[in-house]
Scaffold this motif. Structure first.
Motif, PDB file in Angstrom:
ATOM      1  N   THR A 167       1.013  -1.420  -0.219  1.00  0.00           N
ATOM      2  CA  THR A 167       0.195   0.270   0.079  1.00  0.00           C
ATOM      3  C   THR A 167       1.105   1.214  -0.093  1.00  0.00           C
ATOM      4  O   THR A 167       2.282   0.957   0.294  1.00  0.00           O
ATOM      5  CB  THR A 167      -0.825   0.047   1.288  1.00  0.00           C
ATOM      6  N   LYS A 168       0.607   2.286   0.063  1.00  0.00           N
ATOM      7  CA  LYS A 168       1.410   3.646  -0.103  1.00  0.00           C
ATOM      8  C   LYS A 168       1.806   3.801   1.288  1.00  0.00           C
ATOM      9  O   LYS A 168       2.172   4.825   1.822  1.00  0.00           O
ATOM     10  CB  LYS A 168       0.169   4.512  -0.476  1.00  0.00           C
ATOM     11  N   PHE A 169       0.823   3.582   2.263  1.00  0.00           N
ATOM     12  CA  PHE A 169       2.065   3.862   3.813  1.00  0.00           C
ATOM     13  C   PHE A 169       2.870   2.159   3.623  1.00  0.00           C
ATOM     14  O   PHE A 169       4.043   2.578   4.862  1.00  0.00           O
ATOM     15  CB  PHE A 169       0.902   3.578   4.588  1.00  0.00           C
ATOM     16  N   GLY A 170       3.035   1.092   3.731  1.00  0.00           N
ATOM     17  CA  GLY A 170       4.104  -0.075   3.827  1.00  0.00           C
ATOM     18  C   GLY A 170       2.844  -1.022   3.014  1.00  0.00           C
ATOM     19  O   GLY A 170       1.860  -1.020   2.102  1.00  0.00           O
ATOM     20  N   GLU A 171       3.982  -2.484   3.483  1.00  0.00           N
ATOM     21  CA  GLU A 171       3.940  -3.521   2.802  1.00  0.00           C
ATOM     22  C   GLU A 171       3.204  -3.906   4.402  1.00  0.00           C
ATOM     23  O   GLU A 171       3.412  -3.863   5.735  1.00  0.00           O
ATOM     24  CB  GLU A 171       4.659  -4.214   2.499  1.00  0.00           C
TER      25      GLU A 171
ATOM     26  N   TYR B  72       5.186  -5.918   9.053  1.00  0.00           N
ATOM     27  CA  TYR B  72       4.453  -5.308   8.269  1.00  0.00           C
ATOM     28  C   TYR B  72       6.317  -4.692   7.727  1.00  0.00           C
ATOM     29  O   TYR B  72       6.835  -4.522   8.866  1.00  0.00           O
ATOM     30  CB  TYR B  72       3.441  -4.377   9.014  1.00  0.00           C
ATOM     31  N   ASN B  73       5.747  -3.569   6.694  1.00  0.00           N
ATOM     32  CA  ASN B  73       6.799  -3.035   6.645  1.00  0.00           C
ATOM     33  C   ASN B  73       6.607  -1.312   6.465  1.00  0.00           C
ATOM     34  O   ASN B  73       5.777  -1.180   5.219  1.00  0.00           O
ATOM     35  CB  ASN B  73       7.592  -3.635   5.534  1.00  0.00           C
ATOM     36  N   ILE B  74       6.596  -0.584   7.108  1.00  0.00           N
ATOM     37  CA  ILE B  74       6.343   1.349   7.251  1.00  0.00           C
ATOM     38  C   ILE B  74       7.467   1.810   6.521  1.00  0.00           C
ATOM     39  O   ILE B  74       8.261   1.904   6.573  1.00  0.00           O
ATOM     40  CB  ILE B  74       6.556   1.499   8.563  1.00  0.00           C
ATOM     41  N   THR B  75       6.957   2.376   5.144  1.00  0.00           N
ATOM     42  CA  THR B  75       7.669   2.727   3.808  1.00  0.00           C
ATOM     43  C   THR B  75       7.713   4.010   4.036  1.00  0.00           C
ATOM     44  O   THR B  75       7.655   5.364   3.239  1.00  0.00           O
ATOM     45  CB  THR B  75       7.081   2.027   2.475  1.00  0.00           C
ATOM     46  N   LYS B  76       6.328   4.591   4.601  1.00  0.00           N
ATOM     47  CA  LYS B  76       6.033   5.781   4.874  1.00  0.00           C
ATOM     48  C   LYS B  76       5.712   6.671   5.971  1.00  0.00           C
ATOM     49  O   LYS B  76       4.614   6.015   7.021  1.00  0.00           O
ATOM     50  CB  LYS B  76       5.416   6.031   3.815  1.00  0.00           C
ATOM     51  N   THR B  77       6.579   7.158   6.935  1.00  0.00           N
ATOM     52  CA  THR B  77       6.549   7.394   8.435  1.00  0.00           C
ATOM     53  C   THR B  77       6.166   8.236   8.297  1.00  0.00           C
ATOM     54  O   THR B  77       5.920   9.446   7.397  1.00  0.00           O
ATOM     55  CB  THR B  77       8.232   7.105   8.259  1.00  0.00           C
ATOM     56  N   THR B  78       6.199   8.559   9.769  1.00  0.00           N
ATOM     57  CA  THR B  78       4.925   9.915  10.805  1.00  0.00           C
ATOM     58  C   THR B  78       6.479   9.978  11.368  1.00  0.00           C
ATOM     59  O   THR B  78       7.092   9.601  11.979  1.00  0.00           O
ATOM     60  CB  THR B  78       3.786   8.985  11.435  1.00  0.00           C
ATOM     61  N   LYS B  79       6.153  11.083  12.025  1.00  0.00           N
ATOM     62  CA  LYS B  79       6.822  12.068  13.134  1.00  0.00           C
ATOM     63  C   LYS B  79       7.074  11.433  13.972  1.00  0.00           C
ATOM     64  O   LYS B  79       8.358  10.879  14.018  1.00  0.00           O
ATOM     65  CB  LYS B  79       6.392  12.861  13.566  1.00  0.00           C
TER      66      LYS B  79
ATOM     67  N   ARG C 248       0.474   3.431  12.625  1.00  0.00           N
ATOM     68  CA  ARG C 248       0.396   3.674  11.249  1.00  0.00           C
ATOM     69  C   ARG C 248       0.412   1.769  10.266  1.00  0.00           C
ATOM     70  O   ARG C 248      -0.179   1.660   8.938  1.00  0.00           O
ATOM     71  CB  ARG C 248       1.744   3.350  10.461  1.00  0.00           C
ATOM     72  N   VAL C 249       0.236   1.183  11.194  1.00  0.00           N
ATOM     73  CA  VAL C 249      -0.122  -0.465  10.415  1.00  0.00           C
ATOM     74  C   VAL C 249      -2.168  -0.266  10.556  1.00  0.00           C
ATOM     75  O   VAL C 249      -1.921  -1.035   9.090  1.00  0.00           O
ATOM     76  CB  VAL C 249       0.215  -1.437  12.006  1.00  0.00           C
ATOM     77  N   LYS C 250      -2.183   0.813  11.666  1.00  0.00           N
ATOM     78  CA  LYS C 250      -3.301   0.889  11.204  1.00  0.00           C
ATOM     79  C   LYS C 250      -4.279   0.738   9.586  1.00  0.00           C
ATOM     80  O   LYS C 250      -5.101   0.533   9.414  1.00  0.00           O
ATOM     81  CB  LYS C 250      -4.668   1.406  11.854  1.00  0.00           C
ATOM     82  N   ASP C 251      -3.213   2.237   9.344  1.00  0.00           N
ATOM     83  CA  ASP C 251      -3.339   2.785   7.938  1.00  0.00           C
ATOM     84  C   ASP C 251      -3.069   2.058   6.778  1.00  0.00           C
ATOM     85  O   ASP C 251      -3.523   1.889   5.952  1.00  0.00           O
ATOM     86  CB  ASP C 251      -2.774   4.088   8.036  1.00  0.00           C
ATOM     87  N   ILE C 252      -1.765   1.099   6.849  1.00  0.00           N
ATOM     88  CA  ILE C 252      -1.705   0.233   6.020  1.00  0.00           C
ATOM     89  C   ILE C 252      -2.536  -0.827   6.051  1.00  0.00           C
ATOM     90  O   ILE C 252      -2.777  -1.313   5.106  1.00  0.00           O
ATOM     91  CB  ILE C 252      -0.071  -0.748   6.505  1.00  0.00           C
ATOM     92  N   LEU C 253      -3.065  -1.275   6.919  1.00  0.00           N
ATOM     93  CA  LEU C 253      -4.584  -2.351   6.671  1.00  0.00           C
ATOM     94  C   LEU C 253      -5.851  -1.744   6.197  1.00  0.00           C
ATOM     95  O   LEU C 253      -6.277  -2.589   5.426  1.00  0.00           O
ATOM     96  CB  LEU C 253      -5.002  -2.773   8.274  1.00  0.00           C
TER      97      LEU C 253
END
Length: 466
Positions: A175-179, A208-215, A236-241
């Motif tokens: 996804t755009k936020f991670g895998e 999960y692999n977070i590829t678009k990080t947050t602060k 961010r994991v929730k965003d990915i799902l």
């Protein structure tokens, strides 16, 4: 090395005691991978030479002694979603850890060759700190070759296990936020940030692999870059799902919350937005009916027909059943719970008529008593009686034994009621009570009054014929 080395004070009296050789190697690998990402050069190589020394080789711009300074790396800070490293001290900590553990390090690049030793600080002979020994380059190579002498293959493998690219984890969705990855069987799930493992989760369903990080994620990546707390990455994991669009992930989530009866669900399905997303996605992409444990028992006939129609019955907890009642998927379809399927079934229902010449001999014998039964009543309001193999479902999800079809002024009897005169007669008289009551539904007072009246008529006729 014959030439006189320049000494570069690393200003380190103490090292990270918690770090071992594998942790230090992790930092060297991270630096090599970052250089590859920033320069778009060849793959990083990790190999053992004929003399038993291990090499970590990238094909970037080549390490200089300036990279051993304390400052944060601005280039890496400006590319947080492209690189793994953040702090300039990571490599220094690695060199100190290697030194403490007796691992000899030599760094080759086209700019210089670097080794390390302890030496007194300038003007403070009583204080020894770790120094980089800077020599003219011994090799004219592209990139950097870090040579480790005194390290084992097991320590190399342990270091590599921190990086997603060196695993065989199965990618389920990007996804755009991670895998999202399938968690290795029998192992904890892994949380990666741009490919570096920063935490493990004992009760997560996926890795999960977070590829678009947050602060919040970036701030949590401390010098050790491991054991990051869940609060840093859970959002961010929730965003990915929520961005997942394939049924593979949704199916696994739904399969998991079907385990609620034995208490073995994973943590992701305890997040309401994720539960709803999985259910909506599955509803949109697959033929499913969502039912609670109680509904599977009380609506057995209906759900058996759902399975026969090609639907998969998914067991959900009561709280999820309540959550999805008024929800729709992304295509605007109602989520198909038991009530929705019942409506769909009855709206699309067609009778499977049983002509008299297709009845068995025993069924015809029962069927031939229909006029005898109706003659027990005073002016029965029925124009037609027919038999069907199947029949509409009741509100309880059970196939009715008979129905009154007011629009056609007819009674339809389910074929199985022809098994005996008693079953047939009781169903027929029950259905006659509907037109007698003006079409009132079962269990209503007008219907009950009409049915009571019919019982009186039948009794009166039976007595009068004695």
């Amino acid at each position: 090395m014959s030439e006189q080395a320049r000494k570069f004070d690393l200003n380190m009296e103490e090292v990270l005691e918690a770090w071992g050789v594998a942790d230090a190697t992790r930092e060297v690998i991270a630096n090599a991978l970052d250089e590859q990402a920033l320069t778009d050069t060849g793959e990083v190589e990790i190999y053992e030479d004929d003399e038993g020394r291990w090499h970590i080789r990238d094909y970037g711009r080549g390490l200089r002694h300036e990279h051993l300074t304390q400052n944060e790396d601005e280039e890496k800070l400006n590319n947080p979603d492209k690189v793994i490293g953040k702090f300039g001290v990571g490599l220094k900590d690695a060199l100190a850890t290697f030194y403490r553990n007796g691992v000899d390090v030599t760094i080759h690049s086209k700019h210089e060759t670097i080794t390390v030793e302890k030496a007194p600080k300038a003007d403070f002979e009583d204080i020894e700190t770790l120094h980089g020994l800077i020599y003219p380059p011994e090799q004219d190579i592209e990139g950097t070759d870090v040579v480790l002498d005194g390290i084992t293959e097991a320590q190399i493998d342990q270091a590599k296990s921190n990086f997603l690219r060196f695993t065989d984890d199965e990618l389920l969705e990007e996804t755009k936020f991670g895998e999202v990855y399938a968690s290795p069987a029998g192992e904890d799930s892994r949380i990666y940030v741009t490919g570096l493992k920063v935490a493990t989760e004992e009760n997560f369903l996926f890795s999960y692999n977070i590829t678009k990080t947050t602060k919040q994620v970036r701030d949590a990546l401390n010098r050790e870059r491991s054991n990051v707390g869940r609060t840093a990455y859970s959002s961010r994991v929730k965003d990915i799902l929520r961005e997942c669009e394939t049924t593979d992930v949704a199916q696994r989530l739904v399969d998991d919350f079907e385990n609620f009866t034995d208490g073995t669900t994973h943590d992701e399905v305890n997040w309401k937005p994720i539960r709803l997303h999985a259910v909506k996605l599955l509803n949109e992409r697959d033929d499913v009916v969502f039912a609670t444990v109680d509904e599977r028992h009380s609506n057995a006939d209906l759900l058996n027909h759902a399975r026969a129609d090609g639907y998969r019955v998914v067991t959900v907890p009561e709280n999820i059943r309540n959550e999805i009642q008024d929800e729709r998927d992304s295509e605007g379809n109602r989520l198909r719970d038991v009530g929705t399927y019942l409506e769909e079934y009855n709206e699309s229902f067609e009778y499977d008529w049983v002509p008299e010449d297709e009845m068995t001999e025993d069924e015809r014998e029962v069927w031939n008593h229909r006029d005898d039964i109706l003659e027990l009543l005073n002016d029965p309001p029925v124009e037609e009686i027919r038999v069907s193999e199947t029949i509409r479902m009741t509100e309880r999800g059970e196939m009715a034994n008979g129905v009154w079809d007011g629009s056609e002024q007819r009674i339809v009897i389910r074929r199985q009621q022809l098994n005996s005169v008693r079953d047939f007669a009781s169903t027929l008289l029950h259905e006659v009570a509907h037109p007698r009551s003006g079409g009132a539904p079962d269990l209503s007072k007008p219907f009950e009054d009409a049915l009571t009246g019919l019982l009186g008529e039948v009794a009166e006729s039976a007595i009068s014929k004695q």
